[in-house]
Each structure stands twice: as C-alpha cells, then as structure tokens.
Scaffold this motif. Structure first.
Motif, mmCIF file in Angstrom:
data_model
loop_
_atom_site.group_PDB
_atom_site.id
_atom_site.type_symbol
_atom_site.label_atom_id
_atom_site.label_comp_id
_atom_site.label_asym_id
_atom_site.label_seq_id
_atom_site.Cartn_x
_atom_site.Cartn_y
_atom_site.Cartn_z
ATOM 1 N N PRO A 1 34.893 48.621 45.403
ATOM 2 C CA PRO A 1 35.503 48.294 44.108
ATOM 3 C C PRO A 1 37.027 48.271 44.211
ATOM 4 C CG PRO A 1 33.810 49.991 43.833
ATOM 5 C CD PRO A 1 33.972 49.778 45.313
ATOM 6 N N GLY A 2 37.634 47.283 43.581
ATOM 7 C CA GLY A 2 39.098 47.188 43.538
ATOM 8 C C GLY A 2 39.711 46.596 44.795
ATOM 9 N N ARG A 3 38.907 46.265 45.807
ATOM 10 C CA ARG A 3 39.455 45.761 47.070
ATOM 11 C C ARG A 3 39.538 44.227 47.054
ATOM 12 N NH1 ARG A 3 37.242 46.948 53.205
ATOM 13 N NH2 ARG A 3 39.314 47.360 54.016
ATOM 14 N N LYS A 4 40.658 43.696 47.563
ATOM 15 C CA LYS A 4 40.778 42.237 47.655
ATOM 16 C C LYS A 4 39.986 41.761 48.866
ATOM 17 C CE LYS A 4 45.313 41.955 45.440
ATOM 18 N NZ LYS A 4 46.770 41.940 45.660
ATOM 19 N N LEU A 5 38.924 40.991 48.613
ATOM 20 C CA LEU A 5 38.017 40.590 49.713
ATOM 21 C C LEU A 5 38.215 39.144 50.133
ATOM 22 C CD1 LEU A 5 34.731 42.171 48.310
ATOM 23 C CD2 LEU A 5 36.320 43.163 49.966
ATOM 24 N N GLY A 6 38.820 38.355 49.265
ATOM 25 C CA GLY A 6 39.019 36.942 49.577
ATOM 26 C C GLY A 6 39.656 36.262 48.382
ATOM 27 N N HIS A 7 39.806 34.955 48.475
ATOM 28 C CA HIS A 7 40.307 34.210 47.327
ATOM 29 C C HIS A 7 39.821 32.776 47.430
ATOM 30 C CE1 HIS A 7 43.562 32.791 50.127
ATOM 31 N NE2 HIS A 7 43.509 31.719 49.360
ATOM 32 N N CYS A 8 39.963 32.038 46.345
ATOM 33 C CA CYS A 8 39.728 30.600 46.450
ATOM 34 C C CYS A 8 40.860 29.888 45.736
ATOM 35 C CB CYS A 8 38.375 30.205 45.864
ATOM 36 S SG CYS A 8 38.294 30.317 44.093
ATOM 37 N N ALA B 1 45.103 26.417 41.322
ATOM 38 C CA ALA B 1 44.821 27.739 40.749
ATOM 39 C C ALA B 1 44.169 28.565 41.843
ATOM 40 C CB ALA B 1 43.897 27.635 39.551
ATOM 41 N N MET B 2 44.682 29.772 42.036
ATOM 42 C CA MET B 2 44.136 30.678 43.053
ATOM 43 C C MET B 2 43.475 31.851 42.326
ATOM 44 S SD MET B 2 44.565 33.747 44.941
ATOM 45 C CE MET B 2 45.707 34.418 43.797
ATOM 46 N N ILE B 3 42.234 32.131 42.698
ATOM 47 C CA ILE B 3 41.516 33.262 42.088
ATOM 48 C C ILE B 3 41.269 34.303 43.170
ATOM 49 C CG2 ILE B 3 39.423 34.000 40.873
ATOM 50 C CD1 ILE B 3 39.017 31.090 39.973
ATOM 51 N N ASN B 4 41.663 35.544 42.905
ATOM 52 C CA ASN B 4 41.376 36.627 43.853
ATOM 53 C C ASN B 4 39.931 37.081 43.703
ATOM 54 O OD1 ASN B 4 43.665 37.167 45.382
ATOM 55 N ND2 ASN B 4 44.584 38.488 43.822
ATOM 56 N N PHE B 5 39.277 37.339 44.812
ATOM 57 C CA PHE B 5 37.937 37.940 44.773
ATOM 58 C C PHE B 5 38.108 39.431 45.017
ATOM 59 C CE2 PHE B 5 36.531 33.635 46.583
ATOM 60 C CZ PHE B 5 36.296 33.124 45.313
ATOM 61 N N ILE B 6 37.865 40.201 43.982
ATOM 62 C CA ILE B 6 38.120 41.647 44.039
ATOM 63 C C ILE B 6 36.806 42.405 43.890
ATOM 64 C CG2 ILE B 6 39.341 43.555 42.891
ATOM 65 C CD1 ILE B 6 41.360 41.264 42.016
ATOM 66 N N GLY B 7 36.537 43.301 44.811
ATOM 67 C CA GLY B 7 35.346 44.157 44.701
ATOM 68 C C GLY B 7 34.075 43.497 45.182
ATOM 69 N N ARG B 8 33.958 42.215 44.960
ATOM 70 C CA ARG B 8 32.736 41.504 45.335
ATOM 71 C C ARG B 8 33.055 40.033 45.616
ATOM 72 N NH1 ARG B 8 27.063 41.954 42.172
ATOM 73 N NH2 ARG B 8 26.077 40.237 43.241
ATOM 74 N N LEU B 9 32.484 39.529 46.699
ATOM 75 C CA LEU B 9 32.745 38.136 47.092
ATOM 76 C C LEU B 9 31.644 37.259 46.509
ATOM 77 C CD1 LEU B 9 34.965 37.091 49.064
ATOM 78 C CD2 LEU B 9 33.227 37.178 50.858
ATOM 79 N N ARG C 1 32.348 35.571 37.059
ATOM 80 C CA ARG C 1 32.062 36.811 36.308
ATOM 81 C C ARG C 1 30.557 36.996 36.176
ATOM 82 N NH1 ARG C 1 36.453 35.317 32.428
ATOM 83 N NH2 ARG C 1 38.258 36.390 33.254
ATOM 84 N N ARG C 2 29.852 35.897 35.941
ATOM 85 C CA ARG C 2 28.377 35.988 35.832
ATOM 86 C C ARG C 2 27.790 36.523 37.129
ATOM 87 N NH1 ARG C 2 28.477 31.073 32.960
ATOM 88 N NH2 ARG C 2 27.953 29.906 34.849
ATOM 89 N N GLN C 3 28.463 36.222 38.255
ATOM 90 C CA GLN C 3 27.963 36.697 39.568
ATOM 91 C C GLN C 3 28.442 38.115 39.869
ATOM 92 O OE1 GLN C 3 28.797 34.028 42.783
ATOM 93 N NE2 GLN C 3 28.020 32.257 41.709
ATOM 94 N N GLY C 4 29.108 38.754 38.927
ATOM 95 C CA GLY C 4 29.487 40.166 39.094
ATOM 96 C C GLY C 4 30.864 40.386 39.678
ATOM 97 N N ALA C 5 31.688 39.305 39.781
ATOM 98 C CA ALA C 5 33.049 39.501 40.329
ATOM 99 C C ALA C 5 33.910 40.259 39.310
ATOM 100 C CB ALA C 5 33.663 38.138 40.644
ATOM 101 N N GLU C 6 34.858 41.078 39.812
ATOM 102 C CA GLU C 6 35.811 41.778 38.926
ATOM 103 C C GLU C 6 36.948 40.822 38.634
ATOM 104 O OE1 GLU C 6 37.515 45.372 40.639
ATOM 105 O OE2 GLU C 6 35.626 45.785 41.644
ATOM 106 N N LEU C 7 36.952 40.225 37.451
ATOM 107 C CA LEU C 7 38.027 39.269 37.149
ATOM 108 C C LEU C 7 38.678 39.591 35.816
ATOM 109 C CD1 LEU C 7 36.211 36.054 38.334
ATOM 110 C CD2 LEU C 7 38.295 36.944 39.327
#
Ligand code: AMP
Length: 365
Positions: free
Chosen positions: A330-337, A299-307, A359-365
């Motif tokens: 905001p809205g920018r792809k910064l990384g993924h896992c 499973a790949m999760i995009n980190f958007i707006g905040r890493l 999400r608890r850490q403030g990521a836009e998901l």
C-alpha cells in the motif's frame, strides 16, 4: 560513457533505459539486488550512505548522478566534486526544507511564510506569526506527504506536535492554492538551458496521483521559467531540476525543488521531443540538450499500491504502460501510464474514464 547512479529505484531504471540508445552504460549502487534498476542494469550492492562504496562506484564510472537526493554529504566526501552532477550544493540545499525556502527567498522566488520549529515554544511562536491553517513538516527526509501534518484548528496542534516532535521541523502557511504546477528545467554542461512546458499535478494524501501537460498559461509559464533560471544559474547546475509550485490567483509560490528527474515529468517519455531522462543524461555527459516541446497532450497516472492489468490498460488506444518491477505494497509507486491525445479536451475526457476504470480494479487513485 559510464554513468554511476546512486539508488536504483524507478527513476534510476528509467534513466538507464533512456541511456542505452545513446551508448550510456549505467552502474547502480543500492542496498539489494532486488531493485527496479538492477533488472535493467548492473548494480553494486552496498549502503548508499557508505563513503567507501560511493568512492568504489565513482572509480568505475565517468560521472555520478542520483536517483535519490538524500544521500548524506559525508558519504560523498571521497569523490571529486566535479564528478558529481548535479552539484553537491544543490543536493544539500534540497535536503532541508529550511535551506531550500531560504534560498528561494534569496533568489526572489516566492514561498509561503515559514519558520523553523525545534521546540514547543518555537511552535507556539511560529503559530503566532503564521496563524492557522498551517502545515507542520519535518525539515529533512520528508517525501510523498510523509512527515507532515495540517493544522486547521488549535485542537490539531497537540496531535501534530506529538506525532512529529524530536526532529527538526518547519511550520509553513497553508496555501489555499487554485492548482499545483511543476516545471522541469535542464541546464547543460556549457550553460544552455531548456524548459519543458508547465505540468498540472493532482495529489492526494501527499502523493502525486496524476499529471497533465502541457498546462498552458503564458503569464505563469514566464514566472516559472524565471524562477527556474534563477535557481539553475545560482548553482551553475548541470542536469534536470524540478520545482513544484502552488498557483494562487495568477501567482506562483514555490513549494519545493528536486535536483533530479521527477515524477511529474514521466509524461515526457512519450509526450515530449526528448524525455527528461534523456536530457538529464545528455546534460551530465556533456552532450547537447534535446528539444523539450510537447507532442500533443499527455496525462500520466501513477499506479500506487496495486498495478492494473497490462492487458486491460492497453485496450485504451495511445496509452503507454510502465511497470517498475516492484512488489506491491500500500502507498508504493509500482508503475505509471501515459495517455496521449490530440486535444486537451479529448485527453481530459479519456483521463476521467481511465481513472474510473483503474479505481474499479482496486487502484489507489
Ligand atoms: P510536499 O512534501 O511539501 O511536496 O507536500 C506534499 C503535498 O502536500 C503538496 O503537493 C501539497 O498538495 C500539500 N502541501 C504541502 N505543503 C503545503 C502548504 N504549505 N499548503 C498547502 N498544501 C501543502
């Protein structure tokens, strides 16, 4: 082998990283020196739409490829076509949603109903033909849901027209899909073809949030591979191609194609025998293709707006973290896992809890 990469975003950066073990030397062209690619490889600085700059890059490398497919045709005029992989024609078709869907139809790849819209009269005519709900999109330069509006009721039509008028547009039937899937395929310089397994993608606000692979369904796999084969053969394509589909009651409807490595294939870095990045380089450098079989369930999760914090993410076992080296916006792809598990059920349970944690850490998901 020296590979010129037009655009030095995260796709170019991951191409470069995949190339080093093969002895591939990347050279980027981008507007600034502050790019994800420039942190891992040499860069020429210049406008990626400037024909002189692209010719300068081409003269320094063995083959030219793209991190961004929207480079105007004029900018590539001074480079011999054979040096550009994948071919310019595939890039041109993918730059315009009308051309792309028209080609899909020609190749027997099903699409939603669509019509070109250049005026308000066209829009009313297209709505008469397609009906509501529908999606109005810009034909060129739309990505990550930008430049589009969903029309659900007649009241949405004026607002959408206000927002998008002035550009060439396309109206598409709104597809009530069961799920979104993508297929990544690759064709080598001598015509060999290989396909990764189907991946299931979840978007919100038009941006890819997460991907799970493999998505196993023999009948859908067969359809997707047939469509991919038709497009690869049509262009005598060399490199990686992604096609995004809507799955509706056992049938695939193509939404769009990307003539490059694709966000829904990032899981292949750890989750497949050979990554999409390595296979793209193998193809464009005239090397044998590598295997595309999955290793377990990813499973790949995009980190958007905040890493999220890397330390915190790595508390999760079998998780691989990728930071693209970009500043946050905001809205920018910064990384993924990518997280990996031995079964699909285990992967899905861990994905759910990871999404909650990020999400608890403030990521836009
Ligand atoms: P696109 O820019 O065409 O990739 O669209 C981004 C996302 O918007 C897609 O992944 C879908 O989730 C949604 N979308 C785009 N076109 C349609 C359509 N015709 N019907 C339903 N959803 C759509």
């Amino acid at each position: 082998m020296k590979v010129g990469i037009i655009g030095a975003g995260q796709l170019g950066r991951m191409l470069a990283l995949a190339g080093y073990p093969l002895g591939v030397e990347p050279l980027f062209l981008d507007r600034t020196s502050n790019t994800p690619g420039a942190q891992v490889g040499k860069s020429l600085i210049g406008d990626i739409a400037d024909p002189a700059k692209i010719a300068e890059l081409a003269a320094l490398v063995d083959v030219l490829t793209f991190d961004w497919e929207n480079v105007p045709s004029k900018a590539r005029e001074r480079v011999p076509a054979a040096k550009i992989r994948p071919c310019v024609r595939a890039l041109e078709v993918s730059q315009d949603r009308m051309h792309e869907k028209t080609l899909f139809r020609l190749l027997d790849v099903p699409t939603a109903e669509f019509a070109a819209v250049d005026s308000r009269v066209d829009l009313d005519r297209a709505l008469g033909q397609i009906g509501l709900p529908a999606v109005l999109k810009t034909r060129v330069l739309g990505y990550d849901g930008k430049g589009q509006a969903v029309l659900r009721t007649p009241a949405d039509v004026d607002a959408a027209w206000e927002k998008l008028q002035g550009k060439p547009l396309i109206l598409e039937d709104f597809v009530a899909f069961d799920r979104e899937l993508s297929l990544i395929g690759v064709r080598g310089a001598k015509g060999a073809m290989a396909y990764y397994p189907l991946a299931e993608n979840v978007h919100s606000g038009g941006i890819l949030r997460y991907t799970r692979a493999p998505f196993r369904n023999k009948a859908l796999e067969r359809q997707a591979e047939r469509h991919m084969r038709n497009v690869l053969r049509h262009f005598e394509y060399i490199g990686v191609l992604a096609i995004e589909f809507f799955a509706v009651r056992g049938r695939l409807i193509a939404n769009e194609m990307a003539p490059r490595v694709h966000n829904s294939g990032h899981w292949t870095i750890e989750g497949a025998t050979t990554s999409q990045f390595e296979n793209h380089l193998r193809a464009i450098c005239g090397l044998e293709l590598g295997g595309t079989a999955p290793r377990g369930h990813s499973a790949m999760i995009n980190f958007i707006g905040r890493l999220p914090s890397v330390a915190c993410a790595l508390e999760e076992p079998d998780l691989h973290f990728h930071d693209y080296g970009k500043s946050a916006r905001p809205g920018r792809k910064l990384g993924h896992c990518t997280l990996m598990a031995e079964t699909a059920a285990r992967r899905d349970a861990r994905l759910k809890s990871l999404l909650r944690k990020f999400r608890r850490q403030g990521a836009e998901l």
